[in-house]
Write an enzyme that holds these catalytic residues in place. Structure first.
Site, PDB file in Angstrom:
ATOM      1  CG  ASN A 157      -0.295   0.701   2.473  1.00 58.35           C
ATOM      2  OD1 ASN A 157      -0.417   1.789   2.404  1.00 58.35           O
ATOM      3  ND2 ASN A 157       0.199  -0.107   3.307  1.00 58.35           N
ATOM      4  CG  PHE A 161      -0.044   9.395   6.823  1.00 59.69           C
ATOM      5  CD1 PHE A 161      -0.254   8.041   7.274  1.00 59.69           C
ATOM      6  CD2 PHE A 161       0.937  10.254   7.394  1.00 59.69           C
ATOM      7  CE1 PHE A 161       0.566   7.457   7.905  1.00 59.69           C
ATOM      8  CE2 PHE A 161       1.932   9.606   8.060  1.00 59.69           C
ATOM      9  CZ  PHE A 161       1.761   8.388   8.242  1.00 59.69           C
ATOM     10  CB  SER A 223       3.849   5.347   7.156  1.00 57.72           C
ATOM     11  OG  SER A 223       2.933   5.005   8.025  1.00 57.72           O
ATOM     12  CG  ASN A 225       3.410   4.455   1.531  1.00 59.76           C
ATOM     13  OD1 ASN A 225       4.256   4.094   0.781  1.00 59.76           O
ATOM     14  ND2 ASN A 225       2.757   3.580   2.300  1.00 59.76           N
ATOM     15  CB  THR A 226       4.533  10.394   4.760  1.00 54.61           C
ATOM     16  OG1 THR A 226       3.192  10.261   4.838  1.00 54.61           O
ATOM     17  CG2 THR A 226       4.864  12.052   4.852  1.00 54.61           C
ATOM     18  CE  LYS A 263       2.660   0.508  12.630  1.00 57.76           C
ATOM     19  NZ  LYS A 263       1.397   0.102  12.254  1.00 57.76           N
ATOM     20  CB  SER A 293       7.926  -3.642  12.228  1.00 59.10           C
ATOM     21  OG  SER A 293       7.465  -4.590  11.286  1.00 59.10           O
ATOM     22  CG  ASN A 294       4.327   1.194   9.682  1.00 61.33           C
ATOM     23  OD1 ASN A 294       3.596   0.738   8.705  1.00 61.33           O
ATOM     24  ND2 ASN A 294       4.041   2.434   9.930  1.00 61.33           N
TER      25      ASN A 294
END
Ligand SMILES: Cc1cc2nc3c(=O)[nH]c(=O)nc-3n(C[C@H](O)[C@H](O)[C@H](O)COP(=O)(O)O)c2cc1C
Length: 410
Positions: A157, A161, A223, A225-226, A263, A293-294
């Site tokens: 994914n 956010f 994450s 994705n940022t 996290k 974990s992430n």
């Protein structure tokens, strides 16, 4: 002449007799009715095989994000039945200031906007984490941004956010707690806005907004994705961030003992682990727990090679051993003094027990829920309870960290 002979070769269909037609119609209606009834009974009874082999594969005909949204809606409107058995005694454990009847929570990212907390609790999760929530609403990355790697039981994914923002989510959760009297364990996972020029202020804001109504808060700096988010795990950046967050928490007028969990990403080095543990050992930066974990940006053990190239975080089975190893490494580095929420690829009681024995006190899952549906929660709890008994552990707590040496990275 030719045409007439051709025509005569075409078989003439007998007109369907109206009575026969009616019979066929009735038969079709009865069959469809019986199928729907059977499906309804299976859904209602939480039939594991029906979900895994029929219902969940059917949802895969829809785009991944659409079926995610439908699943959230189904949980929101409590379409799924509650498990019929209460949780086994040996699954109960203290969760900071509360007690939970089992250690398995739903991980962040499923209920990003805090809409389905009651429904998820009803399904049998021991605790619910919502988010990540950003201060201002933001749309996230362009679609498509979720991909199923079915053969690998994995998801990639890059939502980035997508969040309705603090205000909307806060109002929703206030209603849940204050009007509806929800008293399960609720965690709020905090993120930062993509274009924010002050990430620290974004997280501090989150603490101020959600501290008074949540049971724990998560600082998500992992994450993938940022852009730039994971840099906040660096020693200096993390120290500044956590000092500000801990101070904001301590200054809350209400709930100033709310646990804060950090996290972390599975893609960190041994030196990073040392640095992170060094920072959280400082009094000014001390968090109450870690979530390990992430998702990972690594692409190991995948058979779905085309989809493997999609940018984003990978979750599910291919992440399992990586996250278990990180749990053990962190457990060793902290001497087991800081509670760990173990997450990554859990889809059976055995996976759950491995994470506990590696050093996790609590567990979360997400991807297995997408592939197997609600019965996976009941199955994992049942298997875990049996395994604990078989291995001679009286309860979950007794298993924590018992085999961490077997899972340490080489
Ligand atoms: C579609 C999707 C969205 C996610 N969104 C978030 C998120 O917003 N915040 C977060 O901290 N983790 C997020 N995660 C990561 C999960 O919380 C979890 O750490 C990860 O998926 C590993 O667990 P699993 O293998 O059981 O899925 C997301 C995961 C998936 C699959």
């Amino acid at each position: 002449m030719r045409i007439t002979s051709l025509l005569s070769a075409i078989p003439i269909r007998e007109p369907v007799h109206p009575k026969r037609n009616n019979k066929l119609k009735s038969l079709a209606i009865v069959t469809a009715g019986a199928t729907v009834f059977y499906a309804g009974v299976c859904v209602y009874k939480g039939n594991e095989k029906f979900y895994k082999n029929t219902l969940m594969p059917l949802t895969r005909y829809l785009p991944a994000e659409m079926s995610h949204n439908l699943a959230v809606l189904a949980c929101k409107y409590k379409v799924f039945p509650a498990p019929r058995q209460p949780d086994s005694q040996n699954l109960g454990i203290a969760f900071f200031h509360k007690k939970i009847s089992n250690p398995i929570g739903i991980a962040a990212g499923f209920d990003k906007q805090g809409e389905a907390v009651e429904g998820l609790t009803k399904l049998g999760f021991g605790f619910t984490e919502i988010g990540s929530v950003t201060p201002e609403p933001q749309p996230g990355n362009p679609t498509p941004r979720v991909f199923r790697l079915v053969n690998d039981e994995a998801i990639i994914n890059r939502y980035g956010f997508n969040s309705e923002g603090h205000r909307v989510v806060f109002e929703r959760l206030s209603e849940l707690k204050n009007v509806r009297g929800f008293d399960g364990v609720l965690g709020v996972n905090l993120g930062k806005n993509k274009t924010s020029d002050s990430p620290i202020a974004d997280y501090v804001n989150g603490v101020k907004v959600f501290g008074p109504i949540a049971d724990y808060l998560v600082v998500n700096v992992s994450s993938p994705n940022t852009p730039g988010l994971r840099d906040l795990q660096g020693k200096k950046e993390l120290e500044q961030l956590l000092a500000a967050i801990v101070e904001a928490r301590n200054s809350l007028e209400v709930n100033n003992k709310i646990p804060i969990l950090l996290k972390i990403s599975p893609d960190i080095s041994k030196q990073d682990i040392k640095d992170i543990v060094g920072v959280i050992n400082k009094k000014t930066c001390r968090v109450e727990g870690l979530i390990v974990s992430n998702t990972t940006i690594a692409r190991e053990k995948l058979t779905e090679v085309e989809l493997a190239n999609e940018i984003g975080g990978l979750s599910g089975t291919p992440l399992r051993s990586k996250s278990t190893q990180l749990i053990a490494d962190i457990y060793a580095q902290t001497g087991g003094k800081i509670p760990i929420v173990g997450v990554g690829g859990i889809s059976s009681g055995q996976d759950a027990l491995e994470k506990l024995e590696a050093g996790a006190s609590y567990l979360q899952l997400y991807t297995a829920f997408i592939y197997e549906g609600p019965p996976v929660v009941t199955r994992i709890k049942k298997e875990l309870s049996q395994l604990l008994e078989e291995r001679g552990y009286k309860n979950v707590q007794e298993a924590v960290g018992k085999q961490y040496k077997n899972y340490l990275s080489k």
